[in-house]
Write a protein that holds these residues in place. Structure first.
Motif, PDB file in Angstrom:
ATOM      1  N   THR A 158       0.823  -1.219   0.000  1.00  0.00           N
ATOM      2  CA  THR A 158       0.000   0.000   0.000  1.00  0.00           C
ATOM      3  C   THR A 158       0.858   1.271   0.000  1.00  0.00           C
ATOM      4  OG1 THR A 158      -0.123  -0.059   2.412  1.00  0.00           O
ATOM      5  CG2 THR A 158      -1.908  -1.135   1.206  1.00  0.00           C
ATOM      6  N   TRP A 160       1.384   5.662   0.760  1.00  0.00           N
ATOM      7  CA  TRP A 160       1.304   6.504   1.955  1.00  0.00           C
ATOM      8  C   TRP A 160       0.143   7.471   1.959  1.00  0.00           C
ATOM      9  CZ3 TRP A 160       1.241  11.311   0.058  1.00  0.00           C
ATOM     10  CH2 TRP A 160       1.857  11.507  -1.171  1.00  0.00           C
ATOM     11  N   ARG A 169      -9.130  -1.467   1.921  1.00  0.00           N
ATOM     12  CA  ARG A 169      -9.652  -1.769   0.591  1.00  0.00           C
ATOM     13  C   ARG A 169      -9.069  -3.073   0.055  1.00  0.00           C
ATOM     14  NH1 ARG A 169      -9.578   3.201  -3.669  1.00  0.00           N
ATOM     15  NH2 ARG A 169      -7.801   2.193  -4.599  1.00  0.00           N
ATOM     16  N   LYS A 184       2.298  -4.870   3.471  1.00  0.00           N
ATOM     17  CA  LYS A 184       3.462  -3.999   3.593  1.00  0.00           C
ATOM     18  C   LYS A 184       3.047  -2.560   3.315  1.00  0.00           C
ATOM     19  CE  LYS A 184       6.492  -2.585   0.781  1.00  0.00           C
ATOM     20  NZ  LYS A 184       6.450  -1.215   1.356  1.00  0.00           N
ATOM     21  N   SER A 218      11.956  -1.791   0.576  1.00  0.00           N
ATOM     22  CA  SER A 218      10.793  -2.387  -0.089  1.00  0.00           C
ATOM     23  C   SER A 218      11.159  -3.457  -1.095  1.00  0.00           C
ATOM     24  CB  SER A 218      10.016  -1.312  -0.839  1.00  0.00           C
ATOM     25  OG  SER A 218       9.344  -0.508   0.055  1.00  0.00           O
ATOM     26  N   GLY A 238       0.022   2.052  -5.937  1.00  0.00           N
ATOM     27  CA  GLY A 238       1.177   2.946  -5.907  1.00  0.00           C
ATOM     28  C   GLY A 238       1.414   3.504  -7.284  1.00  0.00           C
ATOM     29  N   SER A 239       2.657   3.870  -7.542  1.00  0.00           N
ATOM     30  CA  SER A 239       2.960   4.551  -8.797  1.00  0.00           C
ATOM     31  C   SER A 239       3.070   3.549  -9.955  1.00  0.00           C
ATOM     32  CB  SER A 239       4.275   5.311  -8.645  1.00  0.00           C
ATOM     33  OG  SER A 239       5.299   4.407  -8.327  1.00  0.00           O
ATOM     34  N   GLU A 260      -3.437  -0.931  -8.730  1.00  0.00           N
ATOM     35  CA  GLU A 260      -4.098   0.384  -8.702  1.00  0.00           C
ATOM     36  C   GLU A 260      -2.984   1.404  -8.831  1.00  0.00           C
ATOM     37  OE1 GLU A 260      -7.245   1.006  -8.681  1.00  0.00           O
ATOM     38  OE2 GLU A 260      -8.152  -0.870  -8.045  1.00  0.00           O
ATOM     39  N   LEU A 261      -2.849   1.996 -10.011  1.00  0.00           N
ATOM     40  CA  LEU A 261      -1.657   2.804 -10.283  1.00  0.00           C
ATOM     41  C   LEU A 261      -1.988   4.286 -10.424  1.00  0.00           C
ATOM     42  CD1 LEU A 261      -0.046   0.206 -12.720  1.00  0.00           C
ATOM     43  CD2 LEU A 261       0.223   0.391 -10.248  1.00  0.00           C
ATOM     44  N   CYS A 294      -4.679   9.598  -6.134  1.00  0.00           N
ATOM     45  CA  CYS A 294      -4.624   9.103  -7.515  1.00  0.00           C
ATOM     46  C   CYS A 294      -5.829   9.615  -8.284  1.00  0.00           C
ATOM     47  CB  CYS A 294      -4.585   7.592  -7.525  1.00  0.00           C
ATOM     48  SG  CYS A 294      -5.929   6.885  -6.572  1.00  0.00           S
ATOM     49  N   GLU A 391       1.586  13.342 -13.106  1.00  0.00           N
ATOM     50  CA  GLU A 391       0.725  13.402 -11.931  1.00  0.00           C
ATOM     51  C   GLU A 391       1.324  14.453 -10.988  1.00  0.00           C
ATOM     52  OE1 GLU A 391       0.699   9.534 -10.108  1.00  0.00           O
ATOM     53  OE2 GLU A 391      -1.362   9.792  -9.475  1.00  0.00           O
ATOM     54  N   PHE A 457     -13.825   0.314  -7.956  1.00  0.00           N
ATOM     55  CA  PHE A 457     -12.780   1.337  -8.129  1.00  0.00           C
ATOM     56  C   PHE A 457     -11.649   0.771  -8.972  1.00  0.00           C
ATOM     57  CE2 PHE A 457      -9.133   3.833  -7.168  1.00  0.00           C
ATOM     58  CZ  PHE A 457      -9.571   5.058  -6.706  1.00  0.00           C
TER      59      PHE A 457
HETATM   60  N1  LIG Z   1      -5.106   3.806  -8.395  1.00  0.00           N
HETATM   61  C1  LIG Z   1      -5.223   3.873  -7.087  1.00  0.00           C
HETATM   62  O1  LIG Z   1      -6.114   3.310  -6.507  1.00  0.00           O
HETATM   63  C2  LIG Z   1      -4.221   4.631  -6.276  1.00  0.00           C
HETATM   64  C3  LIG Z   1      -4.525   4.993  -4.963  1.00  0.00           C
HETATM   65  C4  LIG Z   1      -3.580   5.704  -4.229  1.00  0.00           C
HETATM   66  C5  LIG Z   1      -2.354   6.021  -4.805  1.00  0.00           C
HETATM   67  N2  LIG Z   1      -2.101   5.655  -6.064  1.00  0.00           N
HETATM   68  C6  LIG Z   1      -0.836   6.001  -6.689  1.00  0.00           C
HETATM   69  O2  LIG Z   1       0.233   5.817  -5.795  1.00  0.00           O
HETATM   70  C7  LIG Z   1       1.263   6.749  -6.066  1.00  0.00           C
HETATM   71  C8  LIG Z   1       1.693   7.433  -4.790  1.00  0.00           C
HETATM   72  O3  LIG Z   1       2.066   6.510  -3.843  1.00  0.00           O
HETATM   73  P1  LIG Z   1       3.590   6.195  -3.503  1.00  0.00           P
HETATM   74  O4  LIG Z   1       4.444   7.383  -3.750  1.00  0.00           O
HETATM   75  O5  LIG Z   1       3.605   5.585  -2.144  1.00  0.00           O
HETATM   76  O6  LIG Z   1       3.891   5.110  -4.614  1.00  0.00           O
HETATM   77  P2  LIG Z   1       5.150   4.117  -4.710  1.00  0.00           P
HETATM   78  O7  LIG Z   1       4.918   3.351  -5.951  1.00  0.00           O
HETATM   79  O8  LIG Z   1       6.428   4.824  -4.542  1.00  0.00           O
HETATM   80  O9  LIG Z   1       4.999   3.188  -3.429  1.00  0.00           O
HETATM   81  C9  LIG Z   1       3.840   2.415  -3.172  1.00  0.00           C
HETATM   82  C10 LIG Z   1       4.214   1.251  -2.289  1.00  0.00           C
HETATM   83  O10 LIG Z   1       5.138   0.411  -2.987  1.00  0.00           O
HETATM   84  C11 LIG Z   1       6.301   0.208  -2.216  1.00  0.00           C
HETATM   85  N3  LIG Z   1       7.417   0.019  -3.135  1.00  0.00           N
HETATM   86  C12 LIG Z   1       8.151   0.976  -3.764  1.00  0.00           C
HETATM   87  N4  LIG Z   1       9.089   0.388  -4.536  1.00  0.00           N
HETATM   88  C13 LIG Z   1       8.938  -0.949  -4.390  1.00  0.00           C
HETATM   89  C14 LIG Z   1       9.592  -2.091  -4.955  1.00  0.00           C
HETATM   90  N5  LIG Z   1      10.592  -1.978  -5.827  1.00  0.00           N
HETATM   91  N6  LIG Z   1       9.154  -3.322  -4.580  1.00  0.00           N
HETATM   92  C15 LIG Z   1       8.135  -3.458  -3.738  1.00  0.00           C
HETATM   93  N7  LIG Z   1       7.471  -2.431  -3.176  1.00  0.00           N
HETATM   94  C16 LIG Z   1       7.856  -1.192  -3.518  1.00  0.00           C
HETATM   95  C17 LIG Z   1       6.393   1.429  -1.328  1.00  0.00           C
HETATM   96  O11 LIG Z   1       7.158   1.153  -0.191  1.00  0.00           O
HETATM   97  C18 LIG Z   1       4.926   1.631  -0.993  1.00  0.00           C
HETATM   98  O12 LIG Z   1       4.525   0.720   0.016  1.00  0.00           O
HETATM   99  C19 LIG Z   1       0.698   7.703  -7.071  1.00  0.00           C
HETATM  100  O13 LIG Z   1       1.165   7.410  -8.361  1.00  0.00           O
HETATM  101  C20 LIG Z   1      -0.799   7.441  -6.989  1.00  0.00           C
HETATM  102  O14 LIG Z   1      -1.514   7.784  -8.142  1.00  0.00           O
HETATM  103  C21 LIG Z   1      -2.994   4.957  -6.808  1.00  0.00           C
END
Ligand SMILES: NC(=O)c1ccc[n+]([C@@H]2O[C@H](COP(=O)([O-])OP(=O)(O)OC[C@H]3O[C@@H](n4cnc5c(N)ncnc54)[C@H](O)[C@@H]3O)[C@@H](O)[C@H]2O)c1
Length: 487
Positions: A158, A160, A169, A184, A218, A238-239, A260-261, A294, A391, A457
């Motif tokens: 998940t 932050w 969710r 995690k 991570s 995440g991203s 969910e990106l 997001c 973004e 969603f």
């Molecule tokens: N589509 C959705 O439902 C949704 C919802 C919320 C956030 N987001 C997206 O999330 C992003 C923001 O969140 P963020 O900055 O925490 O994203 P991020 O991708 O940097 O990190 C998300 C999660 O992945 C982990 N992570 C990072 N690198 C990893 C790796 N190599 N292996 C395993 N785990 C790893 C992080 O520790 C964190 O727990 C934005 O792009 C946003 O649009 C999407």
């Protein structure tokens, strides 16, 4: 908000890893610090898991899997329902905790407790609605039986920005389906997940069904878990770049995934829109969570005939925002999550201005402690500006004018993302055309916030794979079996 109350709450949050029902330190004894982004000060130190701890968590999820899958769905649902009830009792604690570790204003954090809690209640009800099919074989003789089965141990990663809702969710549908999990959370915001795991234990969840690892490494910790054939499902929010990397890793084991990106939501205001409603929706879609969602509106496409008036009204509202630490009840704009986020907002604004956009409000970082950026309105943003492609993830509202409906559609769809779009029009037929024409998994039609536990969603294009919430959500954690018998 007294310092004692904050201190007592932070003390009550576990600081270990939850593995097989026991809280324990990281095997190497490592720790990571969690900071309040409004002050930059450390608020708590928690365990920093290494790869061994990650594997121990997976071992625990595997060991608990068969018994949890065999537990009646009604019983699983009742545990989720108890968790929902406990969350209502502890709602102020969860709200404050999110404000402390992530920065969002308390009123918004309370909103997230409501939203995040709804997944526990929704999936407590969905757990008992998983059914199969039995009937004659329409293509010949015999009987067809279609049954649903939990996929098995899951790894949930998940971000932050919504520390509670992103966890519930995923956890709620997984548990409802009969799966055990390793969770995690992001290293920036581990506390809410730790406190949630504690709540799930209080709700009567058996040992090993939910395991939590907090880590600053991570990829080193996640890699071996994803590569392990006992893992049956990866769900990530995440991203997009990290999601793509995880998909590559998952492909090696043909692992099921939900992703969910990122998003780049267009917010389209037509000339026939009710401007009061459009402005209200715009403020919610843009400044909720300080723009760090997001689903945040990223590009405001406004018909040229109403663009000046729309900009005037949003600017007037933005000028009334109060910046500060989210624990202060008057504050409407908290800090961004860290200084990197501030630097990104700053760079995007600079690029837009260099290409001809005008600053109607804000535009700068706030000097001093904490990671603050002024709520900002940019008008006349030129095509090709970085801010229309990337973004933003910050409190910057960027307005670009358009002249025709076809142009609005082309601009709205001109992105590799497809999570959500917002459309303001008083024309029913135009609204219906937009449903057909906009390439996004979700749409707010005269509405600025679409998130809802009862809705599927998720995104189109590079915004992801799969759906969370709604009747669809539980199926991410179920696998179908079809049986043919001659009887
Ligand atoms: N589509 C959705 O439902 C949704 C919802 C919320 C956030 N987001 C997206 O999330 C992003 C923001 O969140 P963020 O900055 O925490 O994203 P991020 O991708 O940097 O990190 C998300 C999660 O992945 C982990 N992570 C990072 N690198 C990893 C790796 N190599 N292996 C395993 N785990 C790893 C992080 O520790 C964190 O727990 C934005 O792009 C946003 O649009 C999407």
């Amino acid at each position: 908000m007294t310092a004692t109350r904050e201190h007592d709450l932070l003390t009550a949050v576990p600081d270990g890893l939850l593995i097989g029902g026991r809280w324990r330190p990281a095997s190497a004894g490592a720790t990571l610090t969690v900071e309040d982004p409004a002050t930059g000060k450390t608020i708590k130190t928690v365990a920093d898991a290494g790869p061994d701890d990650g594997m121990a968590a997976l071992d625990a999820a595997v060991a608990a899997a068969a018994e949890w899958a065999a537990t009646p769905a009604r019983v699983r649902g009742e545990i989720l329902r108890r968790a929902f009830d406990l969350l209502q009792e502890r709602r102020e604690d969860f709200a404050l905790l999110m404000t402390l570790e992530m920065g969002k204003p308390l009123a918004e954090a309370r909103g997230e407790v409501t939203y995040g809690g709804e997944f526990l209640r929704w999936f407590s009800e969905e757990a008992v609605r998983v059914t199969g099919r039995y009937g004659p074989n329409p293509e010949g003789t015999g009987r067809m039986i279609v049954t649903q089965h939990p996929v098995g141990p899951c790894f949930l990663i998940t971000p932050w920005n919504f520390p509670l809702a992103m966890a519930t969710r995923k956890i709620a549908p997984a548990l409802a389906a009969g799966c055990t999990v390793v969770v995690k959370p992001a290293a920036l915001t581990p506390l809410t997940t730790l406190y949630l795991a504690n709540l799930l234990q209080d709700a009567g969840l058996p040992d090993g069904v939910v395991n939590v690892i907090t880590t600053s490494s991570s990829s080193a910790v996640s890699g071996p878990i994803i590569a392990d054939p006992r893992l049956r499902k990866l769900s990530f929010t995440g991203s997009t770049p990290v999601g793509r990397r995880l998909l590559e890793q998952a492909a090696a084991g043909v692992l099921r995934t939900s992703m969910e990106l990122g998003g780049n939501a267009p917010f389209v205001v037509f000339e026939d829109a009710d401007l009061d409603k459009a402005v209200e929706g715009a403020l919610a879609a843009k400044f909720r969570n300080i723009g760090q969602a997001c689903t945040a509106a990223n590009r405001f496409l406004v018909h040229r005939t109403v663009a000046v008036e729309f900009a005037r009204r949003v600017t007037a509202a933005v000028d009334g925002f109060v910046i500060g630490r989210g624990t202060d009840p008057d504050v409407t704009i908290g800090p961004l999550v860290d200084d990197k986020a501030v630097a990104k907002a700053e760079a995007l604004v600079k690029d837009a201005v260099a290409r001809g956009a005008e600053l109607a409000s804000g535009g700068s970082r706030v000097e001093g402690a904490g990671s603050f950026f002024e709520p900002t309105v940019l008008t006349g943003v030129a095509p090709g500006s970085d801010i229309l492609r990337e973004e933003i993830f910050g409190p910057v509202l960027a307005i670009a004018p358009f002249d025709t409906e076809d142009e609005a559609v082309a601009l709205a769809n001109d992105t590799e993302y497809g999570l959500v779009s917002y459309v303001y029009t008083e024309s029913l037929s135009r609204g219906q055309r937009m449903i057909e024409r906009l390439e996004t998994g979700m749409m707010g039609l005269n509405v600025g916030v679409v998130s809802n536990a009862a809705a599927p969603f998720g995104g189109w294009k590079m915004s992801g794979l799969g759906r969370e919430g709604g009747a669809e959500g539980i199926h991410e954690y179920l696998q179908t079996k079809y049986t043919l018998t001659p009887a």
